[in-house]
Design an enzyme around this catalytic site. Structure first.
Site, PDB file in Angstrom:
ATOM      1  N   LYS A 100      -5.177  -2.331  13.582  1.00 26.94           N
ATOM      2  CA  LYS A 100      -4.515  -1.183  14.401  1.00 26.94           C
ATOM      3  C   LYS A 100      -4.809  -1.107  15.682  1.00 26.94           C
ATOM      4  O   LYS A 100      -5.943  -1.344  16.085  1.00 26.94           O
ATOM      5  CB  LYS A 100      -4.724   0.066  13.662  1.00 26.94           C
ATOM      6  CG  LYS A 100      -3.969  -0.018  12.016  1.00 26.94           C
ATOM      7  CD  LYS A 100      -4.181   1.229  11.623  1.00 26.94           C
ATOM      8  CE  LYS A 100      -3.438   1.398  10.438  1.00 26.94           C
ATOM      9  NZ  LYS A 100      -3.975   1.000   9.242  1.00 26.94           N
ATOM     10  N   GLU A 145       0.812  -1.385   0.058  1.00 34.61           N
ATOM     11  CA  GLU A 145       0.035   0.009   0.005  1.00 34.61           C
ATOM     12  C   GLU A 145       0.635   1.158   0.000  1.00 34.61           C
ATOM     13  O   GLU A 145       2.066   1.326   0.258  1.00 34.61           O
ATOM     14  CB  GLU A 145      -0.864   0.020   1.324  1.00 34.61           C
ATOM     15  CG  GLU A 145      -0.039  -0.135   2.728  1.00 34.61           C
ATOM     16  CD  GLU A 145      -0.999   0.628   3.682  1.00 34.61           C
ATOM     17  OE1 GLU A 145      -1.182   1.730   3.554  1.00 34.61           O
ATOM     18  OE2 GLU A 145      -1.109  -0.043   4.628  1.00 34.61           O
TER      19      GLU A 145
END
Length: 308
Positions: A162, A28
């Site tokens: 996360k 990414e």
């Protein structure tokens, strides 16, 4: 290799690898533009690509530039992305407009999965996925990453979701979408900066060969959607869970007080956490990304070996 798409611009190296069934790993670009400061972001991006090459695979960092989905970035592309103050954080909803208007776009987990699938890339390495945000009852904030995992056929290697997120609800959402989460050398979901959490995984494996067999079987069964590989941060780089949770909870409260919403929440929180940990969280973030790159490359290689 998939059929030609007018909006795809694939480097010759990646094209050759896909054509000849060599292992390719997508990367990414939001982590470059929004996840880390310059020049740490460029150093990180180049090192991740180097690690993937050292393990025998081809890296393909993805971004939107000049009206094209670039599959594979040059050093100049990386510099442009890393230095820009105007790069748009591109998820599924933003892809068409950023391409049509020829804006500079950095791909999230969701959009990187979409672009990787378009190009025929099966494996994608990131730091951590998005998920259900804390305070969901008030905000209904759920990352598009989870929806994408439910429908796009790419295997994602990460260090869990996360740590700023509501991890139990994130796992529940993935289960509802039928996404298999496989622990690599762990029986519990890693919590990004830390190796452990209270969330037990239904499946774990000890080697990449078994991971590759699972991906291969999923393909043969024609099961739609992604597969999530949860790979914990190395033990020597793991931060204390209680210490990080205290900092994260304070950062979340600050985000509410400062009225931060939508796709601005994650960059805001990560920046706050870096400041509060005096850079320790950034060091941990780098360590886990490098570790994921190694496992992703080894997995892609093991999978391609099954195709022969």
């Amino acid at each position: 290799m998939k059929a030609f798409n007018q909006f795809l611009e694939i480097t010759p190296e990646v094209q050759e690898a896909l054509k000849n069934n060599k292992p390719v790993v997508a990367l990414e670009s939001t982590i470059i533009s929004h996840g880390m400061p310059y020049p740490d972001n460029v150093v990180m991006a180049k090192k991740v690509e180097q690690i993937i090459r050292e393990e025998g695979a081809i890296p393909a960092t993805i971004a939107i530039m000049d009206g094209k989905i670039k599959i594979g970035l040059s050093d100049q592309d990386l510099e442009t992305l890393a230095k820009s103050k105007h790069a748009i954080k591109v998820s599924r909803r933003d892809l068409a407009s950023v391409i049509a208007l020829k804006q500079l776009g950095a791909t999230t987990v969701a959009s990187t999965m979409i672009c990787a699938e378009m190009a025929g890339i099966k494996f994608f390495v990131t730091g951590g996925i998005g998920g259900v945000h804390k305070g969901y009852e008030q905000t209904l904030d759920v990352s598009a990453d989870l929806e994408e995992l439910g429908q796009t056929d790419v295997t994602v290697i990460c260090a869990g979701a996360k740590a700023i997120l509501d991890l139990p609800r994130t796992m529940e959402y993935l289960e509802t979408k039928g996404v298999s989460v496989v622990g690599y050398q762990t029986e519990v979901l890693p919590a990004f900066y830390t190796r452990t959490s209270d969330i037990k995984l239904h499946l774990h494996v000890e080697n990449v060969q078994d991971l590759a067999k699972i991906v291969h079987a999923k393909d043969q069964l024609k099961l739609k959607g992604g597969l999530l590989v949860a790979n914990p941060i190395p033990e020597k780089d793991s931060l204390d869970g209680d210490y990080m949770n205290d900092i994260i909870n304070r950062a979340v409260k600050d985000s509410v007080k400062d009225q931060i919403e939508g796709k601005d929440v994650t960059p805001y929180l990560l920046k706050k956490i870096v400041e509060e940990t005096q850079g320790k969280s950034l060091e941990a973030n780098l360590a886990l990304v490098y570790n994921n790159a190694k496992v992703g490359a080894l997995l892609a290689k093991a999978y391609m070996a099954l195709q022969k």
